[in-house]
Design an enzyme around this catalytic site. Sequence first.
Site, mmCIF file in Angstrom:
data_model
loop_
_atom_site.group_PDB
_atom_site.id
_atom_site.type_symbol
_atom_site.label_atom_id
_atom_site.label_comp_id
_atom_site.label_asym_id
_atom_site.label_seq_id
_atom_site.Cartn_x
_atom_site.Cartn_y
_atom_site.Cartn_z
ATOM 1 N N SER A 1 49.846 11.358 23.871
ATOM 2 C CA SER A 1 50.613 12.213 22.965
ATOM 3 C C SER A 1 51.860 12.742 23.679
ATOM 4 C CB SER A 1 49.715 13.332 22.424
ATOM 5 O OG SER A 1 50.365 14.065 21.416
ATOM 6 N N HIS B 1 51.894 9.129 18.069
ATOM 7 C CA HIS B 1 51.380 9.402 16.713
ATOM 8 C C HIS B 1 52.240 8.641 15.694
ATOM 9 C CE1 HIS B 1 48.868 12.733 18.217
ATOM 10 N NE2 HIS B 1 49.926 13.121 18.899
ATOM 11 N N GLU C 1 48.222 6.315 17.101
ATOM 12 C CA GLU C 1 47.081 7.040 17.640
ATOM 13 C C GLU C 1 45.971 6.069 18.047
ATOM 14 O OE1 GLU C 1 45.979 9.891 14.679
ATOM 15 O OE2 GLU C 1 47.800 11.084 14.975
#
Length: 273
Positions: A123, A165, A192
């Site tokens: 992330s 993401h 993801e």
Amino acid sequence: MRGWIIPIGGRLRSAEILRRFVELSGGALARIAIIATASHERETGGRYERLFAGYGVKRAKTLGFDRRSDCDDADWLAWLANSTGVFLSGGNQLRLATTLGGTPAGALLRELNRDGVHVAGTSAGAAYLSEHMIAFGEEGSTPRAGMVAICPGLGLTNRVIIDQHFRQRDRLGRLLTAVSYNPFCLGIGVDEDTAAFIDPEDAFTVLGSGAVTVIDPALVQHSSVADAAPGEPITLTGATLHVLGAGSTFDILTRRAELSVLRDSYATFDQPS
């Protein structure tokens, strides 16, 4: 030889991604430094320590780089200097940039990767790995002027801009906008539960349950970003787009993809937040 660079798109569930990172870092003999600076949750580092222990790693330690003043702590730096793998947690990538940027810890991370230590980030940690980092931006599929803000990242590579993401948060437009600013870097959008394992020779393999989107600007003929008003759609012609599933590879230097339709069954685990 440079270590591997491993951006992970967030919300990690596929056990094979961390398993592969642990294998590269030395398996049971790995010494993994966990940097949870990006996270606001105090327990993030501890959860990753337990997670790596489940893969047989006996030495996984969260380093307390919470403030800039922590980033020249002799004990933390000594532990980091002897690591075989570094893992950057998710959270806010600007916390990473503003805390580690220009510090002995940030410089040491670059030196370690240059000398063969593998660095993974999930992330926010993924976004921070490259020299040009997406600080923040808007959702949407159409590139628009001012849609994304770029700032300096960790600087392990200057050949890519990484977004995370990717499909889940509709970030095609902001990655196209980032590439339109200067069509030198490849844009790499990581879904993801997916990772791009970039090897020392600048080729990567996709692992996980999603895909990696590559925006190749090598043949861009025109970008209107210099003349577009804020919020106005950007005209970008000649860019090439690849969507690469698990097992596919891409050579960053030659800009060539090799595809795989093979899929493994994925064991899963509970990911730290």
